[in-house]
Design an enzyme around this catalytic site. Structure first.
Site, PDB file in Angstrom:
ATOM      1  N   HIS A   1       0.844  -1.204   0.000  1.00  0.00           N
ATOM      2  CA  HIS A   1       0.000   0.000   0.000  1.00  0.00           C
ATOM      3  C   HIS A   1       0.877   1.251   0.000  1.00  0.00           C
ATOM      4  CE1 HIS A   1      -3.315   2.664   1.636  1.00  0.00           C
ATOM      5  NE2 HIS A   1      -2.257   3.284   2.123  1.00  0.00           N
ATOM      6  N   GLU A   2       1.881   1.270   0.884  1.00  0.00           N
ATOM      7  CA  GLU A   2       2.741   2.450   0.967  1.00  0.00           C
ATOM      8  C   GLU A   2       3.565   2.616  -0.305  1.00  0.00           C
ATOM      9  OE1 GLU A   2       2.036   4.506   3.119  1.00  0.00           O
ATOM     10  OE2 GLU A   2       0.949   3.251   4.542  1.00  0.00           O
TER      11      GLU A   2
ATOM     12  N   HIS B   1       1.548   4.302  -2.946  1.00  0.00           N
ATOM     13  CA  HIS B   1       1.377   5.758  -2.843  1.00  0.00           C
ATOM     14  C   HIS B   1       2.362   6.511  -3.746  1.00  0.00           C
ATOM     15  CE1 HIS B   1      -1.845   6.496  -0.128  1.00  0.00           C
ATOM     16  NE2 HIS B   1      -1.314   5.861   0.884  1.00  0.00           N
TER      17      HIS B   1
ATOM     18  N   GLU C   1      -6.038   6.915  -1.302  1.00  0.00           N
ATOM     19  CA  GLU C   1      -5.893   5.769  -0.404  1.00  0.00           C
ATOM     20  C   GLU C   1      -6.512   4.511  -1.013  1.00  0.00           C
ATOM     21  OE1 GLU C   1      -4.130   5.571   2.271  1.00  0.00           O
ATOM     22  OE2 GLU C   1      -3.585   7.687   2.365  1.00  0.00           O
TER      23      GLU C   1
ATOM     24  N   ASP D   1      -4.700   1.067  -1.642  1.00  0.00           N
ATOM     25  CA  ASP D   1      -5.225  -0.210  -1.136  1.00  0.00           C
ATOM     26  C   ASP D   1      -5.298  -1.250  -2.246  1.00  0.00           C
ATOM     27  OD1 ASP D   1      -5.549   0.441   1.520  1.00  0.00           O
ATOM     28  OD2 ASP D   1      -7.683   0.911   1.369  1.00  0.00           O
TER      29      ASP D   1
END
Length: 634
Positions: A482-483, A486, A542, A546
């Protein structure tokens, strides 16, 4: 196959827990993240109390000052004795202002003292040249959580303002103001707040943080106010005239000269009095501490204030966060777990690179730039090697030496501000963490192009050496990916491998990506939840992260020789388990860039083809989403 798996997978995994879970009276929610927070709080509070009882066991360094600060915070007998006296000098300083010239004459020291102004200034990375720090200016915050709360048809806005006003009048009264005077101060503060509201952005508008980069020349910035010398303020704080100043919200600063006027001086003065009075209640008597938290608790549906000792711990842990985090990480996060998590991070990066190399909708040019960004990604796991140098100046003046909680709090806050402004024009330290190692969270920093995974989140259910590799990939693996995602979400895509705001996409690729992003917006937008609706635009970054995180973690899990997709999907749903008060959920719908936890679990699963084959999901099942509606970006 259990029917509930096909109808509501989140409920299937978490249903029994949801039936018995109880939200603590002093919290707005409980669940996967929150349970870990509670456990770490209890663990560290017990250690703090042990250190108080056995000072000889306190580790050398700033932990000694953290414990001394905690003792002052936890000395409610002394706090009750002092009442509101410790902040009287701050109230007097605001109260003694006769006009805007009085304020202008002490503007720089006002900022360094942490006193409120109708704008905020700080030093941070230049988004176009992130290697160096520059000067930023932003609007003041509003009383209500978001400008949408001020709309006439908002179901909670008026009621929230009434709760806030009543609380403020009571706080001011306890601080020595007559009720009539307190009501006048609050009415004027509300009137000044109303001047701010039309000119600031909503949370949805601020979700695109590239909009915050609006460079202005020194002369242009100075011209925003005819009443306050913004040029002198800037020069005094950073010791020079910056070539450019970054304005986060230009429309607000264009209106500043109509907000800060001699005619509005009394409104501004009373707004500042209100801000000071409420800003320090948490450091004063127990009565004022509880009273000053009334609005915040009401906003989140919390039924009672934190216990006094817990509140004292939060003050100390918050002020010495990196000191406490370093202690926690080094003591509780072992080298075996660190090596295992770092291995997972590198696995995710390899998966991402392979997916980028095989990507069919990006041009070769953009794919190579993306891979370069991926390979430049900084990785921080567990705890930082060093903490910010300003902590060396955090020397607590103890009760025995005549110190008070407020005195130390103000001194430390000033140290942090002076340190911030001293960094103007300096190179940014890419290894400096912006989160304590004792924080149950993780983050990607777009201006540094780094990912950070604090020790606190690296435990079950997210990660454990005791659970299967598949479960770990469904937990911390998905968080890691997930990070990484980003770096390539709708915000991260605007920043290059050095963190600079720089379009590295071809025009056609960017258009295609924006179309894919619209699919993610549409997938979440308007879903009814907790008496409100999800804002797909607010939550899109986000949600993209995800989706990318889940699909890449799944690809990694499938490479394991002992893969269990049931373990993977089950732990994915488990980490999002949450039970929250409805009022808090409605607040998050308005301001949070994350979708509700249940939807983060279920909606993303419906995009994954392997989910359908694992649980035999059919078109008649509620978890089913037609293939053409499944959103795939990364």
């Amino acid at each position: 196959m259990t029917s509930l798996q096909k109808q509501d997978f989140y409920e299937y995994v978490n249903g029994d827990w949801l039936k018995t879970a109880e939200i603590p009276a002093d919290k707005p929610a409980t669940g996967g993240f929150q349970d870990l927070v509670d456990g770490i709080d209890e663990q560290l509070m017990a250690e703090f109390d042990h250190f108080v009882a056995h000072p000889e066991t306190i580790p050398a360094g700033r932990m000694q000052d953290a414990i001394a600060y905690y003792q002052l915070a936890n000395d409610y007998e002394m706090r009750d004795q002092l009442g509101a006296t410790p902040i009287q000098p701050l109230l007097d300083r605001v109260g003694s202002l006769s006009n805007l010239a009085d304020l202008d004459g002490q503007l720089a020291d006002w900022v360094l003292s942490g006193l409120p102004l109708p704008f905020a200034v700080e030093v941070d990375q230049d988004m176009k040249n992130t290697k160096f720090n520059t000067f930023f200016a932003a609007p003041a915050g509003t009383i209500l959580p978001d400008k949408t709360y001020y709309e006439a048809d908002h179901p909670q806005g008026q009621n929230l303002m009434e709760v806030f006003s009543e609380m403020t009048v009571q706080v001011l009264n306890k601080m020595g103001y007559e009720v009539a005077e307190a009501k006048k101060i609050m009415a004027d503060a509300q009137a000044f707040d109303a001047l701010i509201v039309p000119h600031v952005r909503s949370s949805e508008e601020n979700a695109d943080y590239s909009k915050n980069y609006n460079p202005r020349s020194f002369g242009e910035f100075r011209a925003y106010s005819s009443q306050l010398d913004l040029g002198k303020l800037t020069e005094t704080l950073v010791g020079t005239q910056p070539e450019k100043i970054i304005i986060t919200e230009p429309e607000y600063f264009k209106a500043l000269d109509s907000i800060v006027t001699p005619e509005n001086f009394t409104l501004l003065k009373h707004w500042m009095l209100m801000q000071v009075a409420l800003g320090y209640t948490g450091y004063l008597s127990e009565e004022l501490r509880q009273l000053g938290g009334t609005y915040g608790r009401y906003l989140s549906g919390i039924t009672e204030a934190k216990a006094p000792k817990k509140a004292a711990f939060y003050l100390a842990n918050g002020r010495f966060s990196q000191v406490v985090g370093s202690y926690y990480g080094r003591k509780y996060f072992g080298p075996k777990a660190k090596a295992d998590v770092e291995h997972m991070v590198h696995t995710m990066i390899r998966i991402y690179q392979e997916r980028l190399e095989k990507n069919t909708w990006l041009s070769y040019e953009t794919r190579q730039k993306a891979i370069t960004k991926l390979n430049t990604l900084g990785i921080h796991v567990g705890y930082p090697e060093k903490i910010p140098a300003y902590y060396d100046k955090f020397i607590t003046k103890t009760k025995e030496a005549g110190g008070t909680l407020i005195e130390n709090a103000l001194a430390f806050s000033r140290i942090v501000r002076e340190d911030n402004f001293s960094k103007y024009g300096q190179e940014k330290d890419r290894d400096e963490w912006e989160m304590s190692a004792a924080t149950v969270n993780a983050y990607y920093h777009p201006f540094l192009n780094v990912i950070v995974f604090p020790a606190a989140i690296l435990q079950a259910p997210f990660y454990s050496l005791e659970q299967s590799a598949s479960a770990n990939y469904g937990g911390i693996g998905a968080v890691i990916a997930h990070e990484i995602s980003h770096a390539f979400d709708n915000n991260g895509a605007k920043f290059d491998e050095f963190g600079n705001m720089n379009n590295w996409w071809t025009e056609a690729d960017l258009r295609h990506f924006e179309e894919l992003s619209k699919g993610m917006i549409a997938e979440f937008d308007g879903i009814e939840f907790a008496g409100g609706k999800v804002n797909g635009t607010l939550t899109v970054s986000e949600n993209i992260a995800d989706a990318g995180g889940l699909s890449c973690a799944l690809a990694a899990a499938k490479r394991d020789g002992d893969v269990s997709l049931d373990d993977f999907f089950t732990n994915w749903a488990k980490i999002w388990r949450t039970k929250a008060r409805e009022q808090y959920q409605q607040l998050l719908l308005a301001i949070d860039v994350h979708a509700p936890a249940k939807l983060r679990a279920n909606v993303q699963l419906a995009n994954i083809d392997d989910f359908y084959s694992t649980y035999q999901i059919e078109p008649t099942d509620k978890m089913y989403l037609p293939p053409e509606k499944r959103v795939h970006i990364w």
